[in-house]
Write an enzyme that holds these catalytic residues in place. Structure first.
Site, PDB file in Angstrom:
ATOM      1  N   ARG A   3      30.917  64.409  29.354  1.00 50.21           N
ATOM      2  CA  ARG A   3      30.371  65.426  30.127  1.00 50.21           C
ATOM      3  C   ARG A   3      28.691  65.648  29.774  1.00 50.21           C
ATOM      4  O   ARG A   3      28.351  65.282  28.652  1.00 50.21           O
ATOM      5  CB  ARG A   3      31.056  66.733  29.448  1.00 50.21           C
ATOM      6  CG  ARG A   3      30.380  68.022  30.306  1.00 50.21           C
ATOM      7  CD  ARG A   3      30.960  69.320  29.517  1.00 50.21           C
ATOM      8  NE  ARG A   3      32.482  69.362  29.358  1.00 50.21           N
ATOM      9  CZ  ARG A   3      33.201  69.739  30.388  1.00 50.21           C
ATOM     10  NH1 ARG A   3      32.808  70.189  31.304  1.00 50.21           N
ATOM     11  NH2 ARG A   3      34.477  69.857  30.079  1.00 50.21           N
ATOM     12  N   ILE A   4      28.071  65.762  30.725  1.00 48.72           N
ATOM     13  CA  ILE A   4      26.549  65.863  30.719  1.00 48.72           C
ATOM     14  C   ILE A   4      26.305  67.479  30.491  1.00 48.72           C
ATOM     15  O   ILE A   4      26.452  68.305  31.312  1.00 48.72           O
ATOM     16  CB  ILE A   4      25.683  65.365  31.776  1.00 48.72           C
ATOM     17  CG1 ILE A   4      25.987  63.931  31.772  1.00 48.72           C
ATOM     18  CG2 ILE A   4      24.418  65.790  31.686  1.00 48.72           C
ATOM     19  CD1 ILE A   4      25.731  63.039  30.530  1.00 48.72           C
ATOM     20  N   LEU A   5      25.792  67.834  29.299  1.00 43.31           N
ATOM     21  CA  LEU A   5      25.512  69.289  28.951  1.00 43.31           C
ATOM     22  C   LEU A   5      24.388  69.834  29.706  1.00 43.31           C
ATOM     23  O   LEU A   5      24.327  71.287  29.958  1.00 43.31           O
ATOM     24  CB  LEU A   5      25.546  69.519  27.528  1.00 43.31           C
ATOM     25  CG  LEU A   5      26.504  69.091  26.654  1.00 43.31           C
ATOM     26  CD1 LEU A   5      26.128  68.924  25.208  1.00 43.31           C
ATOM     27  CD2 LEU A   5      27.724  70.229  26.906  1.00 43.31           C
ATOM     28  N   ASN A   6      23.480  68.922  29.967  1.00 44.93           N
ATOM     29  CA  ASN A   6      22.128  69.618  30.674  1.00 44.93           C
ATOM     30  C   ASN A   6      21.619  68.320  31.706  1.00 44.93           C
ATOM     31  O   ASN A   6      21.032  67.406  31.156  1.00 44.93           O
ATOM     32  CB  ASN A   6      21.368  70.295  29.750  1.00 44.93           C
ATOM     33  CG  ASN A   6      19.973  70.850  30.373  1.00 44.93           C
ATOM     34  OD1 ASN A   6      19.252  70.225  31.315  1.00 44.93           O
ATOM     35  ND2 ASN A   6      19.562  71.876  30.007  1.00 44.93           N
ATOM     36  N   GLY A  24      12.366  60.974  16.479  1.00 46.37           N
ATOM     37  CA  GLY A  24      12.568  60.372  15.156  1.00 46.37           C
ATOM     38  C   GLY A  24      12.899  59.029  15.396  1.00 46.37           C
ATOM     39  O   GLY A  24      12.675  57.913  14.773  1.00 46.37           O
ATOM     40  N   GLU A  39      21.328  56.997  22.682  1.00 40.73           N
ATOM     41  CA  GLU A  39      20.974  55.586  22.515  1.00 40.73           C
ATOM     42  C   GLU A  39      21.139  54.638  23.890  1.00 40.73           C
ATOM     43  O   GLU A  39      20.501  53.888  24.178  1.00 40.73           O
ATOM     44  CB  GLU A  39      21.557  54.863  21.255  1.00 40.73           C
ATOM     45  CG  GLU A  39      22.315  55.782  20.097  1.00 40.73           C
ATOM     46  CD  GLU A  39      21.450  56.152  19.060  1.00 40.73           C
ATOM     47  OE1 GLU A  39      21.635  56.793  18.388  1.00 40.73           O
ATOM     48  OE2 GLU A  39      20.949  55.084  18.696  1.00 40.73           O
ATOM     49  N   GLY A  96      13.887  66.982  19.646  1.00 43.47           N
ATOM     50  CA  GLY A  96      12.992  67.237  20.830  1.00 43.47           C
ATOM     51  C   GLY A  96      13.732  66.777  22.213  1.00 43.47           C
ATOM     52  O   GLY A  96      13.412  67.036  23.073  1.00 43.47           O
TER      53      GLY A  96
END
Lengths: 326, 770
Positions: B654-657, B252, B731, B480
């Site tokens: 925090r980084i989720l994945n 997007g 971003e 995505g």
């Protein structure tokens, strides 16, 4: 897209016959240009004649040089060992063109008839003398960064955008044609393309219904020592800003024969014979290459956004000549 | 009240942060995932837009032939299209109408921009509709269009406010003019940015159908609720009468962040023909239907001391806007906050032209704004002989200069240090134009990245089943980027279940409302909503246990019960424990559910707020930060630039994945490299019409343009952002990229390019200067 008739030609006779009563017919080989322009309503053929089953095949070594059947695909020719070894500029021009998917579809004959990428030609909302003679050329005072600086007229400055024709025209390729009446003729590629002049809609000397059956290229030392150099806005899958096809036969530091052509700077694939003549008998030095490049660009007529091509084309030529001189 | 945690603490063996494979990966590669153009509804019909050749005209149309073409159901023009309840261009514009366009095509005979829709053809097959569209005869009463702010006919004006009034058009802090005049170093430069288009792989697509007064649309949108609200407003319906579904999205980048006219048109004509209608925009139509990053020029004046400390920043931006709105990317925000500088001024100038509105595009404002400040700062560093990292450290902002607030967290110094180490910055020759590799000039540049945490809130529903499975839902969208996956991970950890026992559902307005997936808010908002909902599920289970005489937790205090891995136990005596399934079973419940509202960003610091010296709740400025390091090889004769190495180190909470986050940061860098080196839409200045509106003419990077990239995140715990401590990374990865590339090009060649994209023509002549 408009409605159109469709037939598959089993023979050259059947194919050319379609043009007898229908001047708006078109041959379909790989379709990579034709279908694209039909979807844009730029081309509106009344019927498509599929010539994919015509026997114009083979990439062969002849006593005189190389023979490529017009229906061979870009990828097959580009990756052919004979072409890669004896005519590297031809192989490079093919493999630097388009994308693997397009190269797998596009035929050699069709590629030579590739249309310009001028954005004004491709969009029917704009006037365009090539698409609609007499309607005007908005590129001349418009966005002309990609446009031609050689061979232009006040009717048209559209660039011939292809790669293969630049390499072929440098190496003295000859087209083998077959007319609607079954008559065969040969045309040097040098005489095949037209500058726009007052008839920008006419791009080649091909007659209506005439088929390209093969391309031959004479064997030569300058063909074996040839190169295609392409400069573009991104590293792959882009049309050239400027390209150069060159071949040199250098013996003991002296140039015995030279071939020089430029792409994406002319309204047709641009052979620079004056530059070649300047090089013959001279030493293979940067100074001589520079002089030849300057001569090749003599008479260039830049517009607002494409003046850079004059310098870029010269630098590209010099680089290509340096590379083949070793 | 209770001991329910306010902030997510990762359970032992948890999956949040792990590089888990995408849960929707198989569906996507097998084609099972259905995008908005892939719903083969019974009786489906196909719409094709007829668009205007002219940019400024009145039209009259003859549809006779088109209507007679085979398979055609209807041809709609401004004369016969089913009317809307309220037009966006009417003074009483409906509440909830959120599209960026204040003008609806086919509402009259006017054409305001090239390729504006002027008719819609509906047929029983796509090809038949396409053919019939060519049969519509259009007569134009054309006037000369205005093509851009550079058009001599264009009138520049002070918009007072930009972005629909959300941002002030003029900002002053301190006394910038005087400070600049007194500065030892005065630097002034003008930067230009080509028109950029988002070009997601999936084009805009809408499939719409009506059942009486209920409208359903499958729409390629980043925000189903915004589209629902806008459609309800224009058709005079209640929100609940409109259902919007977006199960999968093929990118997007902002262009699907609003409800654009084509979605409204699809619903209008579906009502007219009384059958489902599918409208998919062509690639050329994508250039004139869903916004773009505007053509713009920025002049930045910088004052600094001889030590390189900033004393004044004066920023002026001029850009093109549409005939109806005052949109401009707010470039000045990042210029005002990125470094400590007491004096700052920013102003905007706009000119109206016959173009469709520009809109937010990945890092709107931050991307071009950072190009200006990060290039100018680089210039000053060279001028003063200071290392580019050192000059940034000398101007390190200990608080947000724009609002004076403390940072909720900031790991920028760690990003500089780690990035420099990974890149080998110390080995760089500080002098420009000195490093060669064969015929190439090698350059190394760096730039700072930053993106704000925009405030947002949303809701999620957690339904925990006694059999140990859970369905978690939120009306979010997944561009995505991995929303399905990271929310599955979040759900697993907050419920103490393995991820394969979780089904996460999104993309339907029948689910709990979530915000637009835009402005990098989705991950933080949705994950914290799930966290809050899960806490409420556990609260309910605890209540059941406390009231259940057969439970070992009977009559325990709420605060004394903790949950670990789905087992409830006493904090002080872990032997008093029971799995939640047993509690539900005795209570004869098959499942238990709760909805939670997750709030995110400044102003939502929650109960953990500390107080300032005046005993007021302390609020924070919330941003993510990072550093890019770029190596280029420039061919000085041919003008070509290739990025040959890339290092990005970021601090984003925090980084989720780890895997999807890395992909997203790589994607951001590639997006920025595209803008830096090749992306440009060319608008003819006489016709106000694009001349390269396809993916052959508009260059986005291909594999061959991009090197292997090194991406790292620094550990960052931020308890103020939201319950999950997630800042969002959509971003951030793009901000500063163009400057890092331009700075590397300068270091390679000694030539400063201030006009994007940096194409070969701009670097010719370099060979002679080095």
């Amino acid at each position: 897209m408009n409605n159109f008739a469709f037939q598959t030609a089993a023979s050259a006779k059947q194919a050319t016959g379609a043009f007898r009563d229908d001047k708006q017919a078109a041959y379909l080989a790989g379709g990579t240009t034709l279908l694209d322009l039909m979807k844009l309503n730029v081309l509106q053929p009344s019927q498509l004649v599929d010539i994919n089953s015509l026997p114009y095949r083979g990439i062969t070594e002849t006593p005189d040089g190389l023979r490529i059947g017009a229906m061979e695909r870009m990828s097959d020719v580009g990756e052919n060992a004979l072409v890669m070894q004896q005519y590297p500029a031809i192989s490079e021009s093919l493999l630097l063109a388009a994308s693997p998917q397009l190269r797998n579809m596009a035929s050699i004959g069709g590629n030579l008839l590739q249309r310009t990428r001028c954005g004004y030609f491709r969009d029917t909302a704009f006037p365009c003398n090539k698409r609609q003679p007499g309607s005007g050329c908005p590129a001349i005072n418009g966005e002309n960064r990609n446009h031609a600086i050689l061979g232009t007229s006040d009717q048209c400055i559209a660039t011939y955008p292809g790669d293969l024709a630049v390499a072929l025209i440098a190496l003295d390729a000859v087209l083998h044609l077959e007319s609607a009446k079954g008559k065969a003729r040969r045309v040097p590629l040098l005489d095949f393309y037209l500058t726009p002049g007052n008839t920008p809609q006419r791009e080649t000397t091909l007659e209506p219904g005439e088929l390209i059956t093969a391309v031959t290229v004479p064997a030569a030392e300058h063909a074996r020592k040839s190169k295609y150099l392409k400069v573009r806005d991104r590293a792959s899958y882009a049309f050239a800003l400027v390209s150069a096809a060159v071949g040199l036969d250098v013996q003991g530091g002296t140039i015995r024969s030279a071939r020089v052509a430029l792409g994406s700077v002319g309204t047709k694939p641009w052979r620079a014979q004056a530059a070649e003549q300047l090089l013959v008998g001279k030493a293979a030095t940067e100074a001589n290459f520079r002089a030849a490049a300057a001569l090749a660009l003599q008479g260039a007529r830049p517009h607002k956004h494409n003046a850079f091509k004059v310098e870029l084309a010269q630098n590209t030529l010099v680089r290509a000549l340096q590379d083949v001189a070793g | 009240m209770s001991s329910e945690p306010k902030f997510f603490e990762q359970p032992a063996g948890g999956v949040v942060g792990k590089p888990m494979d995408r849960v929707d990966g198989r569906a996507k590669v097998t084609g099972a995932a259905r995008y908005s153009a892939e719903f083969a509804l019974p009786g489906l019909t196909y719409a094709v837009l007829v668009t205007s050749a002219m940019a400024n005209a009145k039209v009259s149309l003859d549809t006779t032939q088109a209507e007679k073409a085979p398979g055609v159901l209807a041809v709609y023009t401004h004369l016969n299209i089913p009317p809307l309840a309220v037009l966006p261009n009417s003074p009483d514009k409906p509440k909830g109408w959120s599209p960026p366009m204040k003008y609806m095509p086919l509402s009259n005979n006017e054409v305001q921009y090239a390729n504006q829709p002027i008719a819609v053809v509906i047929a029983d097959a796509l090809e038949r509709a396409q053919h019939a569209a060519t049969l519509v005869k259009v007569s134009y009463q054309a006037a000369e269009p205005i093509a851009s702010f550079e058009d001599p006919k264009a009138k520049l004006f002070d918009p007072q406010a930009i972005q629909d009034g959300k941002t002030a058009g003029h900002t002053v802090r301190g006394n910038p003019k005087e400070a600049l005049a007194q500065s030892a170093v005065q630097h002034k430069a003008t930067y230009t940015h080509a028109i950029n288009h988002h070009n997601p792989l999936e084009p805009a697509a809408t499939t719409a159908f009506w059942e009486g007064n209920r409208l359903t649309v499958y729409d390629a949108t980043q925000g189903i609720t915004r589209t629902q609200t806008s459609l309800a407003a224009t058709f005079g319906l209640a929100r609940e009468q409109v259902r919007v579904i977006t199960q999968y999205l093929g990118g997007g980048f902002g262009c699907k962040g609003s409800c654009w006219p084509h979605t409204v048109l699809a619903a209008q004509v579906a009502r007219g023909v009384g059958r489902p209608v599918k409208l998919v925009l062509t690639r050329p139509q994508m250039f004139t239907s869903v916004g773009h990053r505007e053509d713009q020029t920025q002049t930045l004046q910088v004052g600094a001391t001889k030590e390189g400390k900033l004393t004044a920043l004066i920023h002026e931006k001029t850009s093109t806007t549409s005939p109806w709105d005052n949109y401009a990317e707010s470039n000045s925000k990042i210029i005002g906050m990125l470094y400590a500088c007491p004096n700052f001024e920013a102003s905007y100038q706009l000119a109206r032209a016959n173009v469709m509105p520009s809109t937010f595009m990945r890092a709107p404002g931050e991307a071009p704004g950072s190009f200006a400040i990060e290039s100018s700062l680089d210039d000053i560093a060279y001028q003063l002989g200071i290392d580019p990292i050192e000059i940034r450290l000398r101007n390190y902002a200990e608080k947000d200069s724009n609002d004076g607030k403390a940072w909720s967290s900031k790991s920028l110094k760690e990003c500089y240090a780690r990035g420099a180490e990974l890149f080998g910055w110390s080995k760089r020759n500080p002098k420009p134009g000195q490093t060669r590799d064969g015929r190439y000039l090698v350059g190394m540049g760096m730039a700072t990245a930053s993106y704000p945490v925009h405030s947002s809130q949303g809701t999620a529903r957690v339904r925990l089943f006694a059999d140990g499975r859970a369905v978690v839902q939120s009306g979010a969208t997944d561009l995505g980027t991995g929303t399905y996956t990271v929310m599955t991970q979040t759900s697993a950890d907050v419920l103490g279940l393995p991820p394969d026992r979780i089904r996460f559902e999104l993309g339907d307005t029948t689910l709990p409302t979530a915000p637009n997936s835009g402005g990098s808010v989705a991950a933080g908002t949705v994950s914290s909503s799930i966290f809050v909902a899960a806490q409420d599920v556990w609260r309910k289970v605890k209540e059941l246990a406390r009231a259940d005489s057969k439970s070992p937790l009977y009559r325990a205090k709420m605060d004394d019960i903790i949950v670990e891995g789905g087992t409830l136990m006493l904090k002080k005596d872990r032997s008093k424990a029971e799995p939640f399934a047993a509690i539900l079973e005795r209570a004869r419940l098959t499942d238990i559910e709760s909805t939670g509202m997750g709030r995110y960003g400044a102003g939502f610091e929650g109960d953990d707020k500390t107080t300032d010296q005046n005993s007021q709740p302390k609020t924070y400025s919330m941003h993510s930060f990072g550093a890019h390091f770029c190596e280029v090889r420039v061919d000085p004769e041919l003008g070509t630039v290739r990025v040959t190495r890339w290092v990005g180190v970021h601090g984003a909470g925090r980084i989720l994945n780890a895997k999807t986050a890395r992909s997203q940061m790589i994607g951001g860098a590639i997006f920025g490299i595209g803008a830096a080196l090749m992306e440009a839409t060319e608008r003819d200045q006489n016709f106000a019409r694009y001349v390269n509106a396809d993916l052959a003419g508009y260059h986005v990077p291909v594999q061959a343009d991009i090197p292997d990239m090194t991406i790292e995140f620094v550990d960052e715990k931020d308890p103020y952002i939201n319950a999950m401590g997630v800042k969002g990374i959509g971003e951030l990865g793009m901000v500063g990229v163009a400057a890092a590339v331009a700075n590397a090009v300068y270091h390679a060649t000694g030539k400063r390019i201030r006009s994007l994209p940096i194409t070969p023509d701009k670097l010719l002549g370099t060979a002679a200067t080095v």
